[in-house]
Design an enzyme around this catalytic site. Structure first.
Site, PDB file in Angstrom:
ATOM      1  N   CYS A 318       9.077  82.683  89.407  1.00 27.00           N
ATOM      2  CA  CYS A 318       8.290  83.293  90.471  1.00 27.00           C
ATOM      3  C   CYS A 318       8.548  82.609  91.808  1.00 27.00           C
ATOM      4  O   CYS A 318       7.920  82.961  92.815  1.00 27.00           O
ATOM      5  CB  CYS A 318       6.796  83.248  90.136  1.00 27.00           C
ATOM      6  SG  CYS A 318       6.145  81.577  89.924  1.00 27.00           S
ATOM      7  N   GLU A 352      10.308  87.712  92.213  1.00 25.06           N
ATOM      8  CA  GLU A 352      10.444  87.275  90.820  1.00 25.06           C
ATOM      9  C   GLU A 352      11.914  87.453  90.454  1.00 25.06           C
ATOM     10  O   GLU A 352      12.510  88.498  90.743  1.00 25.06           O
ATOM     11  CB  GLU A 352       9.570  88.140  89.912  1.00 25.06           C
ATOM     12  CG  GLU A 352       9.268  87.510  88.572  1.00 25.06           C
ATOM     13  CD  GLU A 352       7.934  86.775  88.541  1.00 25.06           C
ATOM     14  OE1 GLU A 352       7.633  86.153  87.513  1.00 25.06           O
ATOM     15  OE2 GLU A 352       7.199  86.809  89.548  1.00 25.06           O
TER      16      GLU A 352
END
Length: 360
Positions: A318, A352
């Site tokens: 992330c 992401e």
């Protein structure tokens, strides 16, 4: 907003491609999001005036001062959240015990249609509140959960059960109100399918670190003989075990360990009663692949050294900055053979990403 989505996505693709070019990865696979109604979570402040109250967010002005922004609709949230917002607000306004000192409203929706609403207050919740909240829950056919300082009132459940489709199979997931879940469910399904494709099919075992509620664990288990998944947060371990049982999967064990603790246990540096109590024998596993989805801070040095011992590493991140930093060590022993971007958070700078690393 719709006219700029592709431009923002293109900017993310250009940024990530340039950032990772020194590792000579293959072409970036890009998994886009819907432009509207993609968030399954939404959280709002409740702003009270003399004769009204409304959903609110804040943004800073040119002088860095917070400004209240009234929110009547929220296009990035799921359609079910947008449909419920005005109905719920009117019901709250009509019932003094439910509106008095109401501070925040949190929505948690699912693709299968469940809805959990958390009402957060700046006053204690009493029996009168419970009666009114239960009546509203029944009237709107939603789950309501009350919170104030030091108090939690669960009328029915503090969770929803999401259903995610991965290729030809669906998986059910308990998503607890206070625990992390992927906010963009449709992009999450794309991530799960990408990870399964990267895993291919193995006759050996999978090690997963930072497993959370078992989001990736469940579909990945089809591709390995056995899976050992680790997670430190008790609520996430509980949810993962519930999800494993709910989906009738019998080749997964969950160890309540941090990544650092697992590294110590795997290296024989320390024994953990938690492993003994869960009847987990690390030495019985034959790992050839490790899957990691770490927090934004990335992976510690000792765990990176552990990862280098495995044939394949599937790394979901992330935070591209910490992924890039971690690759400085991992690229000494492994090469990126798949590279992906998942646009979980449209209209933000967040990205992401995923890499499959195979031993050189």
């Amino acid at each position: 907003m719709t006219s700029t989505y592709q431009q923002q996505l293109d900017a993310k693709v250009a940024r990530i491609t340039a950032q990772f070019s020194n590792y000579d990865p293959p072409s970036l696979e890009v998994f886009s999001s819907a432009e509207h109604n993609f968030r399954m979570r939404a959280e709002f402040r409740i702003w009270h005036t003399e004769d009204d109250m409304f959903y609110a967010m804040f943004e800073r002005d040119a002088d860095n001062q917070k400004q209240v922004i009234r929110i009547d609709e929220f296009p990035i949230a799921d359609k079910s959240i947008n449909a419920l917002m005005p109905v719920l607000l009117n019901e709250l306004k009509a019932t003094e015990i439910l509106s008095k000192r109401l501070f925040e409203v949190h929505f948690l929706a699912t693709l299968k249609g469940e809805m959990l609403v958390s009402l957060v207050y700046r006053c204690p919740l009493n029996a009168e509140w419970e009666i009114a909240a239960k009546a509203l829950s029944d009237k709107l056919n939603i789950k309501i959960y009350g919170r104030s300082r030091g108090q939690r009132v669960i009328l029915t459940d503090d969770y929803v059960v999401e259903e995610l489709q991965v290729f030809d199979q669906s998986y059910q997931y308990k998503q607890i109100e206070s625990s992390f879940t992927q906010p963009n469910a449709r992009v999450c399904q794309k991530m799960l399918e990408w990870a399964c494709n990267a895993a291919k099919q193995s006759d050996k075992d999978l090690l997963e670190l930072y497993c959370g509620n078992g989001n990736f664990t469940l579909p990945l288990s089809k591709h390995f003989n056995r899976v050992l998944a680790t997670e430190l947060a008790k609520s996430s371990v509980y949810a993962a075990q519930w999800n494993i049982e709910k989906n009738n999967i019998d080749n997964i064990q969950v160890a309540r360990l941090s990544a650092e603790e697992f590294t110590q246990a795997y290296n024989g540096e320390r024994e953990f009663r938690r492993l003994e109590e869960a009847e987990i024998d690390i030495a019985s596993y034959d790992f050839d692949t490790v899957f990691v989805d770490p927090p934004r801070a990335g992976i510690d040095d000792d765990t990176l050294t552990l990862l280098q011992r495995f044939e394949r590493i599937i790394y979901i991140s992330c935070n591209p900055d910490t992924l890039h930093d971690n690759l400085q060590q991992l690229a000494q022993t492994h090469k990126i053979t798949q590279f992906a971007l998942f646009d979980q958070f449209p209209y933000t700078h967040h990205v992401e990403s995923g890499v499959l690393l195979e031993k050189i």
